[in-house]
Design a protein around this motif. Structure first.
Motif, PDB file in Angstrom:
ATOM      1  N   PRO A  84      -4.368  -3.289   6.006  1.00  0.00           N
ATOM      2  CA  PRO A  84      -4.708  -2.247   5.482  1.00  0.00           C
ATOM      3  C   PRO A  84      -6.067  -2.371   5.104  1.00  0.00           C
ATOM      4  O   PRO A  84      -7.225  -1.840   5.232  1.00  0.00           O
ATOM      5  N   LEU A  88     -10.151  -1.339   6.321  1.00  0.00           N
ATOM      6  CA  LEU A  88     -11.275  -0.748   5.518  1.00  0.00           C
ATOM      7  C   LEU A  88     -12.394  -1.486   5.430  1.00  0.00           C
ATOM      8  O   LEU A  88     -13.848  -0.756   5.660  1.00  0.00           O
ATOM      9  N   ARG A  95      -9.475   4.620   0.994  1.00  0.00           N
ATOM     10  CA  ARG A  95      -8.147   4.697   1.012  1.00  0.00           C
ATOM     11  C   ARG A  95      -7.514   5.341  -0.538  1.00  0.00           C
ATOM     12  O   ARG A  95      -7.911   4.846  -1.441  1.00  0.00           O
TER      13      ARG A  95
END
Length: 163
Positions: A84, A88, A95
């Protein structure tokens, strides 16, 4: 003689005894900034910065200010293994996770560390300078659901200053 006159001796300033700058290092400056932020953002209980070394793909904890335990002290990981966060870093996206306990995290070990330290929500902002990725700023709260759209909107300028 005056120092502005030709041949005059320059005045030598006296040393200041026991002079200490107001803020000793980056950690202390971040802690002071965090204290100031709490006036408007009372639910932000932790701010942390992780820096990235592109030559090794290593993301490592750098500095933090918190009201609780530091779950990532001396933490080092390969960015490629943190899917994740790698996304980004690649996209420049931000997020929000407003419920760490019930979020299907791709990096459960990291979420577990945050939860164990009492943090229940998170806002993550990548740091870029001249288009080059340098790391992340993490804002964490002890409150579930703290990072509402209004809070995130107001935090955007804060994140820009910190990064």
């Amino acid at each position: 003689m005056r120092s502005g006159m030709p041949g005059a001796a320059a005045a030598v300033p006296k040393p200041v005894q026991n002079f200490r700058p107001v803020h000793q290092g980056l950690g202390e400056r971040l802690a002071c900034y965090h204290d100031e932020m709490k006036r408007e953002f009372d639910g932000i209980n932790r701010i942390a910065i992780a820096i990235y070394d592109s030559s090794t793909d290593i993301l490592k904890s750098f500095v933090e200010s918190s009201e609780g335990d530091n779950p990532f002290e001396h933490c080092v990981a390969r960015l490629a293994e943190l899917k994740p966060l790698a996304t980004l870093a690649r996209t420049g996206g931000r997020r929000v996770i407003n419920d760490l306990v019930n979020h299907p995290a791709s990096t459960p070990a990291h979420a577990k560390k945050l939860i164990t330290a009492g943090y229940l929500s998170s806002y993550t902002v990548p740091i870029f300078h001249k288009g080059v990725f340098h790391g992340f700023i993490f804002f964490n709260s002890f409150q579930t659901g703290y990072f509402t759209p209004g809070v995130v909107q107001r935090l955007r300028s804060v994140a820009e200053v910190v990064s």
